[in-house]
Structure formats: C-alpha cells, structure tokens
Design an enzyme around this catalytic site. Structure first.
Site, PDB file in Angstrom:
ATOM      1  N   GLY A 185      34.760  32.882  46.362  1.00 33.98           N
ATOM      2  CA  GLY A 185      35.619  32.766  45.252  1.00 33.98           C
ATOM      3  C   GLY A 185      36.239  31.368  45.210  1.00 33.98           C
ATOM      4  CG  MET A 192      42.612  30.928  47.708  1.00 31.66           C
ATOM      5  SD  MET A 192      43.541  29.639  47.171  1.00 31.66           S
ATOM      6  CE  MET A 192      44.201  29.027  48.639  1.00 31.66           C
ATOM      7  CD  GLU A 194      32.522  37.144  48.280  1.00 30.51           C
ATOM      8  OE1 GLU A 194      32.670  37.963  47.751  1.00 30.51           O
ATOM      9  OE2 GLU A 194      33.378  36.189  47.934  1.00 30.51           O
ATOM     10  NE  ARG A 195      31.885  41.846  44.372  1.00 30.96           N
ATOM     11  CZ  ARG A 195      31.862  40.416  43.827  1.00 30.96           C
ATOM     12  NH1 ARG A 195      32.665  39.407  44.787  1.00 30.96           N
ATOM     13  NH2 ARG A 195      31.150  40.273  42.833  1.00 30.96           N
ATOM     14  CB  THR A 251      46.736  39.587  48.329  1.00 31.50           C
ATOM     15  OG1 THR A 251      45.478  39.533  49.089  1.00 31.50           O
ATOM     16  CG2 THR A 251      46.146  40.606  47.495  1.00 31.50           C
ATOM     17  CB  THR A 252      50.374  38.469  44.200  1.00 28.76           C
ATOM     18  OG1 THR A 252      49.277  37.983  43.202  1.00 28.76           O
ATOM     19  CG2 THR A 252      50.478  37.233  45.059  1.00 28.76           C
ATOM     20  CB  ALA A 282      54.776  35.107  46.553  1.00 26.84           C
ATOM     21  CG  HIS A 322      49.258  31.648  37.230  1.00 24.04           C
ATOM     22  ND1 HIS A 322      50.791  31.837  37.212  1.00 24.04           N
ATOM     23  CD2 HIS A 322      49.121  31.198  38.350  1.00 24.04           C
ATOM     24  CE1 HIS A 322      51.008  31.606  38.393  1.00 24.04           C
ATOM     25  NE2 HIS A 322      50.333  30.991  39.233  1.00 24.04           N
ATOM     26  CE  LYS A 360      49.111  35.100  39.355  1.00 24.65           C
ATOM     27  NZ  LYS A 360      48.602  35.590  40.622  1.00 24.65           N
ATOM     28  N   GLY A 401      53.045  36.677  41.538  1.00 26.66           N
ATOM     29  CA  GLY A 401      53.979  36.771  42.821  1.00 26.66           C
ATOM     30  C   GLY A 401      54.977  35.620  43.114  1.00 26.66           C
TER      31      GLY A 401
END
EC number: 1.17.1.8
Length: 273
Positions: A15, A17, A38-39, A103-104, A127, A159, A163, A169
């Site tokens: 990703g 980030m 990764e997923r 993570t938020t 956050a 943002h 998002k 956050g």
C-alpha cells in the site's frame, strides 16, 4: 554498515503507507526490514519488497502469513484497518513482539483490546506519527488552557478521497487534547455534523468539519475564535514520509520496552516540555 539488531515487519507492504515505511527503514540507521506482509489473495504476494518500494531487490519476499515470518522480526508496524490490526495484535501478544499501531477507526472494544495486550508487549498507539502533528498537540493543550473557556473551538481536517474514516484519528486526538485541558468530556461536547436549523452554537461544544478530496495527504486546523480575533493552529503534511519516519523512530524507541502502551508524546518526550 547498518545495525541489524532491530528487525521490523511491515503489514500492508504494497500500500501507499507500506511502501513509504519500507523506504524509511532503508534510510534509517539501527533498523532493517525483516518481513513484509500483504493480505491473503493479494496479487503482490511473492513480490520482492524492495522492488515494490522502488529500492531495487532486497531479498524480502512479500508474505501473507505472520507464522511464516515469526522468527524474522522484532517489531511490527501496522497502518491497515481495525479488524486486521486486531488479528495482528493477537499474534504479536502471543509471540511477544512489540507493535507500532497507526491504524485509525477503532471502536471502544478495539481500543480496550490494545490496552489489554499492552500488559504483555510494548505498543506505540498513535493517531498520527508526524513529529510536527505531535508538537501541534502540545501547542493545542497550552492554547486551550489559556483561551479555551472563552472562545469557540472548531477542528477542520482534510484528507484524500480514499480515506475511509471520519473525522480522522488526528482530528479526534486534537479534540481529546483540547477537551482534557478544559476538563470536558469530548463524547459529550463534540459536534460532528451541522445541517438545517441548528440553533445557536453551544459555547462549550467542540465542532468538527471534514473534507475528503483528491490526493490531500493530511491537513488539520484547530480554531479558537472570539469576537474580534481568532487563533488558528495548523499542520499540513505534503508527504507520507513524515508519518513513516515517525513510525520507524517509534519502533526503535519501543524496542527497549517490555510492555506498556505509549504514544508519540512519549517517544518525543513532549510531556517534559
């Protein structure tokens, strides 16, 4: 030669980030990329993490299983989504791995799970990992104590279109800092939407406004408005590298902590100022 003693795993390596985190690890002394994940089902599985981040091959293959890389990392950095982060948290707690959580969007149960896990492992849960944002939070605390009781307080954040949670956050953290400084409960005084005939503004409220557009990395403003003057404290991020560098800095810091939950104010020793 890089000190290889702190090995970092990056979740969501493909990703926006994740790629920035891999770059930040490569550039910072004292850390090395130990694992990239990764997923399940991602087309990036099996890729070289260095190539994903635009660094050239580094020999770290993107994996889907924490079990497969259990012995390859000391600290895990997670900027994904709440459900995934909580699963990674359970693994890290079981195997005594420190964790950096960016993570938020957690609900109260998720936040409670993080606090509980911190009984056994060191966690930095923040956050926002930008040094500038955390300096801003300190400034907001001081401004609220001086001006908060007689000004109208509004928090505006913007943002990028991708998002998925609102307010951000960071905006909520700003509200918490201000509310705490004024002895208020944010849940009771926050106003998140205004539409139609709203009536006069409650002087004790803290308002929030959200913008989602284009590729805005992150902009946050707290406004203390009185009749005849207002003070605005603003932070604007132009690159995700500021968050990535802060997260890696936090990983180095948490490596010496056996347990406990901390935020970037602890990492930066801002409460000592």
């Amino acid at each position: 030669m890089k000190d290889l003693s702190i090995r970092i795993a990056v979740v969501g390596a493909g990703g926006r980030m994740g790629r920035q985190l891999i770059q930040a690890i490569e550039q910072m002394d004292g850390v090395v990329l130990g694992a990239a994940l990764e997923r399940s089902g991602s087309s990036l599985l099996g890729s070289d993490a260095g190539e994903l981040a635009g660094l050239g091959k580094n020999g770290i293959t993107v994996n889907e299983s924490l079990d497969a890389v259990q012995n390859d990392f000391d600290i895990l950095i997670d900027f994904t989504r709440p459900e995934g982060t909580l699963a990674h948290l359970a693994f890290c707690r079981l195997h005594r791995k420190g964790m950096i959580i960016g993570t938020t969007g957690f609900d109260d149960a998720g936040k409670a799970a993080i606090k509980q896990a911190a009984q056994d492992i060191g966690i930095v849960f923040a956050a926002n990992f930008s040094v500038g944002v955390n300096v801003m939070l300190k400034l907001l605390e001081k401004a609220a104590k001086v001006m908060g009781d007689y000004t109208d307080i509004e928090i505006i954040e913007a943002h990028h279109r991708h998002k998925v949670d609102a307010p951000s956050g960071t905006a909520l953290a700003m509200g918490e800092v201000i509310a705490d400084a004024l002895g208020r409960d944010l849940k009771s005084c926050a106003v998140y939407t205004r539409e139609g005939h709203t009536g006069e503004r409650d002087p004790k409220s803290i308002g929030f406004a959200t913008v989602r557009a284009g590729d805005i990395v992150g902009e946050h403003t707290a406004m203390f408005a009185d009749i005849g003057e207002r003070v605005e404290i603003t932070h604007k991020a132009s690159s995700r590298m500021t968050f990535a560098n802060g997260a890696v800095r936090a990983a180095i810091w948490i490596s010496s902590k056996e347990s406990g939950i901390f935020d970037m104010r602890d990492v930066l020793s801002l409460d000592d100022l």
